[in-house]
Design an enzyme around this catalytic site. Sequence first.
Site, mmCIF file in Angstrom:
data_model
loop_
_atom_site.group_PDB
_atom_site.id
_atom_site.type_symbol
_atom_site.label_atom_id
_atom_site.label_comp_id
_atom_site.label_asym_id
_atom_site.label_seq_id
_atom_site.Cartn_x
_atom_site.Cartn_y
_atom_site.Cartn_z
ATOM 1 C CB ALA A 37 -0.896 0.005 1.239
ATOM 2 C CG ASP A 38 0.039 4.528 -2.540
ATOM 3 O OD1 ASP A 38 -1.077 4.374 -1.996
ATOM 4 O OD2 ASP A 38 0.177 4.843 -3.732
ATOM 5 C CB SER A 39 0.360 7.895 1.900
ATOM 6 O OG SER A 39 0.424 8.566 0.650
ATOM 7 N N GLY A 41 -3.484 4.580 -0.574
ATOM 8 C CA GLY A 41 -4.129 3.272 -0.429
ATOM 9 C C GLY A 41 -4.545 3.035 1.015
ATOM 10 N NE ARG B 58 -3.450 2.589 -5.825
ATOM 11 C CZ ARG B 58 -2.522 3.160 -5.071
ATOM 12 N NH1 ARG B 58 -1.666 4.004 -5.595
ATOM 13 N NH2 ARG B 58 -2.428 2.890 -3.794
#
Lengths: 80, 401
Positions: A37-39, A41, B58
Amino acid sequence: MNEKDIFEKVKPVIADKLGIGEDEIKMESHFINDLGADSLGLVDITMALEEEYGLEIPDEEASKLLSVSAMVEYIKANVK
Amino acid sequence: MVTPLGVGKEKVFPLLLKGSSGIGPISCFDTTEYSVKIAGECKDFDAKDFINPREISRMDRFCHMALASAVQAFEDSSLDKHPPQSERFGIIIGTGIGGIKSFSDEIANLLEKGPSRVSPFFIPRMIGNMASAQSAILLKAKGYTSDPCSACASGTNAIGEAFRRIQMGYEDVFIAGGAEACIVPIALAGFSVMKALSKRNDEPQKASRPFDAERDGFVMAEGAGVVVLEEWDHAIRRSAPIIAEMVGYGASCDAYHITLPDPSAEGAFSCMKNAIEDAGIAPQEVDYINAHGTSTKANDATESAAIKKYFGEHASQISIHSTKSMMGHLLGAAGGVEAAIMALTLQSAKIHPTINLCNPDPECDLNYTPHLMIERQVNYGLSNSFGFGGHNYSILMKRAT
């Protein structure tokens, strides 16, 4: 609700948000280091779980919930 | 390319030659309350064929289609086997309205659930530059990346600017074109109330009829199209498959009205003139035009007038066609797809028809290749794109020899 029930319930949410298989998610998984995950996510997962459990997790608390187990603990302690 | 006729040039180009229409009733939402019920939807497109599932949510659909097109172009030109130097590889993918579905969905979220429920991916999904940015991330393009936003001319604008950058020596390779995912209630409503769209709901495949007297507006369509532009010697050195040679770019602005073209046709005239003078050829050498040809009253008459004014007697010798007669109008993506079609036309010596041109408008009296494709070896092709706001762009390509 015990931890295992919560874990089973959060797993598909996390899998969906991160586009990964449920079998990749373990109780001890770290969202960023293990699950990629990133921030953004992380925010996405937190929001989805807030919705699921009718919670409002303050930002300062949310920033500490970096692993599946921390998230499960938080839900267990805060959902009546 | 991703178009209402299918995905990839191998699928799309033969269908264009056959005169197939990609227009149909809108299936992605209920159009009961809308006066317009038809569009060109990319029903064959599945983002999963091109993009890692974890990235799909996304991005907005316009990005999915842009990325799919970028990957196809990268592989078709064997850049996957001979990757360009990252710093000298750029991406310019324009869009007219960017992630309007994401925009619309998240406004609904905001109004229904409040500000804290807006997705953290709302902004990165919506902003128009993400088609370029996401393609750059995927293909490791670290040179110039940008997103021209010049309405229905964005794709051609993108290709022209990439061409200039290569001419000026800044980059060796570009992926350039446009992407649009506009089949969304708010966009359909917006274009409908402008009276810009065809209401031929009962005969969707006959609704887009550029240059025909019975035309009543354009048909909205979604999709993406990009081309690879490469510095000539760079392409030769790596034995790249060369489809056509880009030789000229012209731009102008009507500076006249927010949506209507200047009826004097001066803007379109000077835009074509600039492209042809940029290439340093004589107007008589142009034997093929991929017209903007939207199927609106104003565009088709003005474009025809501009062609006659600029080319004079030679205008009747030019094979003209409108890709939009079959695909509808892909807005910001149109110029990208049409540039690719123009390159394939120059290469194949097969000019696809303009369909539905049954009863030509007296003001549109040129050779628009009606009904059936023709075989004709053409040497110089011009592709026009004109956008709301009076933005005009033309690009000129030469048959590769």
